[in-house]
Design an enzyme around this catalytic site. Structure first.
Site, short mmCIF file in Angstrom:
data_model
loop_
_atom_site.label_atom_id
_atom_site.label_comp_id
_atom_site.label_asym_id
_atom_site.label_seq_id
_atom_site.Cartn_x
_atom_site.Cartn_y
_atom_site.Cartn_z
N LYS A 1 46.74 44.17 43.81
CA LYS A 1 45.41 44.03 43.86
C LYS A 1 44.54 44.48 44.66
O LYS A 1 45.16 44.76 45.81
CB LYS A 1 44.99 42.47 43.58
CG LYS A 1 45.66 41.93 42.39
CD LYS A 1 44.99 40.21 42.29
CE LYS A 1 45.54 39.74 41.05
NZ LYS A 1 47.05 39.14 41.38
N ASP B 1 53.03 43.41 46.61
CA ASP B 1 51.75 43.46 46.72
C ASP B 1 51.13 45.15 47.19
O ASP B 1 52.05 45.61 48.03
CB ASP B 1 50.96 42.52 47.34
CG ASP B 1 50.85 41.35 46.42
OD1 ASP B 1 50.97 41.21 45.27
OD2 ASP B 1 50.62 40.03 47.19
N MET C 1 39.65 39.51 54.35
CA MET C 1 39.00 40.11 53.46
C MET C 1 37.55 40.17 53.85
O MET C 1 36.78 39.83 52.80
CB MET C 1 39.53 39.62 52.13
CG MET C 1 40.78 39.85 51.76
SD MET C 1 41.31 38.72 50.23
CE MET C 1 41.31 37.15 50.96
N ILE D 1 48.92 31.85 52.56
CA ILE D 1 47.63 31.97 52.93
C ILE D 1 47.06 33.06 52.25
O ILE D 1 47.04 34.28 52.22
CB ILE D 1 47.56 32.55 54.46
CG1 ILE D 1 48.35 31.21 55.22
CG2 ILE D 1 46.14 32.82 54.85
CD1 ILE D 1 48.09 31.50 56.89
#
Length: 268
Positions: free
Chosen positions: A75, A53, A188, A111
């Site tokens: 992403k 990632d 986020m 998570i």
């Protein structure tokens, strides 16, 4: 024998922790390679294919075996990204070719890591898998500010929240979160700071509730922003944080830790 039992037996027998034609889902932790588990480190060195990632640090990737093929499948929230379907297709294709596949996610894969979708893809393709946990950002961040996620007499539970979901801003039990003494770790959450602030104040939260934002927790370029719910959006804008950040609602840095950070900045 189930995939979990197979993986456990395989590891305990003293053999390598990865299996050809299978997928290991592993957490790379918050970025500091010293916070990797020994099992994930071993998997990095054994893997033939590593699908990683965006937030996996370069220092962690540097620990991969010299023959490993590294593929960036990251992403970015509200930004460029590879589709989830394409990630699953690549992962399955490599496993079907008999490769030792490591799906490396930042933090802990369980998570906010889209883990279930990828597990389902493995199950539908008949691919066995195992899960290797990692240290999540909340644990690394709370350690950075010298605090505890729970404290007797303050909070007996802590909520892990996401600032946004696939459809935009995530919704939560704002009335419960607005109560005094509540502690939440918001993943986020930078882009949704004003939304979160508005929802909490609307439900009665104290405007002076402490809020701490930790950018790049555990890394050399870590930054800590101490603020309040009232000032959160403005202070975030002034700080111009560009890296991954976790927001704590209801927690401020321990005073001794904050004083030490100020001293280090003066000496730098």
């Amino acid at each position: 024998m189930t995939h979990t039992a197979f993986a456990t037996t395989h590891t305990l027998s003293g053999m390598c922790c990865l299996v050809s034609g299978q997928v290991a889902f592993a957490g790379s932790g918050p970025g500091d390679p010293g916070l990797l588990t020994l099992k994930v480190l071993q998997a990095l060195q054994e893997a033939e294919i590593i699908l990683y990632d965006r937030l996996v640090s370069a220092e962690v990737l540097a620990l991969a075996g010299p023959e490993a093929l590294l593929e960036n499948v990251g992403k970015e929230g509200f930004g460029p990204q590879m589709s989830q379907d394409e990630i699953c297709e690549r992962m399955i294709a490599h496993a079907l070719r008999g490769k030792k596949v490591l799906r490396l996610k930042s933090g802990d894969p369980t998570i906010y890591g889209r883990l279930d979708e990828e597990l389902t893809a493995c199950e539908e393709a008949g691919i066995a898998y195992q899960i290797m946990p990692g240290i999540t950002a909340a644990s690394a961040s709370v350690a950075s500010i010298g605090q505890s996620l729970t404290q007797r007499g303050r909070n007996t539970s802590v909520r892990f929240l996401t600032g946004h979901d696939m459809k935009g801003f995530a919704d939560h039990d704002w009335a419960a979160l607005a109560r005094p003494g509540e502690v939440a770790a918001i993943y986020m959450g930078k882009k949704s700071a004003r939304f979160v602030q508005g929802r909490l104040i609307m439900h009665g939260a104290d405007r002076f509730t402490p809020v701490t934002v930790i950018e790049n927790a555990s890394r050399a370029d870590e930054r800590v922003l101490e603020t309040t719910l009232d000032r959160l959006p403005a202070d975030l804008a002034d700080a111009d944080l560009s890296g991954p950040a976790l927001t704590f609602l209801g927690l401020a840095p321990r005073q001794s830790r904050a004083a030490l950070a100020d001293l280090n900045m003066e000496l730098a």
